[in-house]
Design an enzyme around this catalytic site. Structure first.
Site, PDB file in Angstrom:
ATOM      1  N   ASP A   1      26.808 -34.741  27.775  1.00  0.00           N
ATOM      2  CA  ASP A   1      26.002 -33.587  28.199  1.00  0.00           C
ATOM      3  C   ASP A   1      25.312 -33.800  29.537  1.00  0.00           C
ATOM      4  OD1 ASP A   1      26.672 -32.286  25.863  1.00  0.00           O
ATOM      5  OD2 ASP A   1      25.089 -33.341  24.766  1.00  0.00           O
TER       6      ASP A   1
ATOM      7  N   GLU B   1      19.040 -28.958  54.425  1.00  0.00           N
ATOM      8  CA  GLU B   1      19.607 -30.294  54.538  1.00  0.00           C
ATOM      9  C   GLU B   1      19.041 -31.262  53.514  1.00  0.00           C
ATOM     10  OE1 GLU B   1      22.044 -31.568  56.510  1.00  0.00           O
ATOM     11  OE2 GLU B   1      22.415 -29.440  56.853  1.00  0.00           O
TER      12      GLU B   1
ATOM     13  N   TYR C   1      57.035 -34.662  32.187  1.00  0.00           N
ATOM     14  CA  TYR C   1      55.650 -34.921  31.847  1.00  0.00           C
ATOM     15  C   TYR C   1      54.751 -33.855  32.449  1.00  0.00           C
ATOM     16  CZ  TYR C   1      51.578 -37.638  30.651  1.00  0.00           C
ATOM     17  OH  TYR C   1      50.415 -38.063  30.079  1.00  0.00           O
TER      18      TYR C   1
END
Lengths: 217, 217
Positions: free
Chosen positions: B92, B121, B10
DNA sequence: ACAAAAGTGTTGGTGTTACACCCATGT
DNA sequence: ACATGGGTGTAACACCAACACTTTTGT
């Protein structure tokens, strides 16, 4: 670098990605039992075990569309209200590879379902009689059940298990099965009184007083 | 073919896959406002716009672990209770490529948070003053807020926004902000009476009667 | 007439809403 | 003394669990 340039240079295959699948838990009530649609797997892994209908998410379909497609391909059902349940991300869910599963559930009236009887097809199985399923599908079903048990109290989802016209004893039975407890007739009727509309029709044929047929308001 | 043979042959890269990311909506209450942690993006797409902390899901971590990691990397916070919100699969969502986003939310008391003040930050922004965010992050925040508004009525999540010791007026304020409505003092106290424990301490210093300090039961 | 289930009324208890009032502190 | 907000009691109302009773059918 402009956004155009950035996007042109971006190669999403630089990173290894998990696969994404959708699992569908389609519930109905049949023979006074909550049942769920399962299909026997004909490939590895978990060959010959029962599993929820599932499919991989295509690149050109949303998750909701994918769920609708999976259900349609397995049952022929269309335009069923499917609601997202939970997304499962354990690493070893699938022995082949990393698969993240977005699960959905739906409720359909028994009468609306016409499945072919072939061995290949998906079939309904009473949830209380289910033993071992492929993957983590038992967990998904348990989670779906839990969600239904909660939502039944503050939404109308129970009505999606009943045909357009129904009697109150029928509807009460649905509630009792989903909640797994007996309800008082009088109290039940008061609670749903504002959600139903009486018709002129009655359902007779039993050896007792006929029950009035209602529609959803 | 045995399962071993099957798995060996697989190849999961035969199919194109979407990317999977985790988005974190970390809420707190500061200055009597609900605030959410956002970070200015320094790369395309949506450069310089604010976005929720996010990260791609690694192959060796569960979704929950990934969410914890994302939060830790962005804030240094550890062992926060994160709850999965919803999984977003619009095609999208991201202009780069197909990204499926599993969103999480958490609530943290203001006092517990120590973020460095640097521009790089993440910082807290009042949710009601947020304008446009990157991706579909406004939708995620709205959905998280909705979830909180519901859960506050039948769970203890409001307590996770308050330090270990608190006064009832403080706690009530939290409820009022989350529910966006004024509550009656006496009624509020009856409702939470079984969830709290009085201490011997009082909080004085204001020009009115001091309020008793409580702990969660 | 009787069994069986449909359908309705009543009661007591519990929880919620709204308001009135008292209390302790700083100025 | 007074302004301010902390803290408590209560009445009215809505809601819900539990039960008793009446009604309509088939046999």
């Amino acid at each position: 670098m402009t956004e155009q340039e950035f996007l042109k240079n971006y190669n999403s295959s630089d990173y290894e990605k998990p696969s994404v699948a959708v699992d569908i838990a389609l519930f109905t009530i049949r023979d006074n039992q909550l049942q769920v649609l399962l299909k026997k797997r004909n490939t590895h892994p978990f060959v010959n075990m029962l599993a929820l209908p599932a499919t991989f998410v295509g690149m050109d379909e949303t998750l909701d569309e994918c769920a609708q497609r999976a259900l349609y391909q397995k049952t022929g059902l269309q335009n069923i209200y499917l609601e997202q349940l939970y997304t499962w991300g354990e690493i070893d869910r699938d022995p082949r590879m990393r698969i993240i599963s977005v699960s959905y559930y739906a409720l359909v009236p028994d009468s609306q379902i016409q499945l072919s009887e072939s061995e290949q097809e998906a079939k309904f199985y009473p949830v209380d009689e289910i033993k071992t399923l492929a993957f983590d599908h038992e967990k998904i079903i348990a989670y779906g059940r839990e969600r239904i048990r909660n939502k039944i109290n503050y939404t109308d989802i129970a009505f999606s298990l009943v045909p357009e016209e129904f009697t109150l004893p029928q509807l009460q039975k649905i509630y009792e099965i989903l909640l797994n407890q007996k309800l008082y007739k009088a109290n039940f009727r008061k609670k749903i009184a504002d959600k139903i509309q009486p018709t002129e029709k009655m359902l007779s044929g039993n050896k007792h007083r006929p029950s009035r047929i209602y529609k959803k308001k």
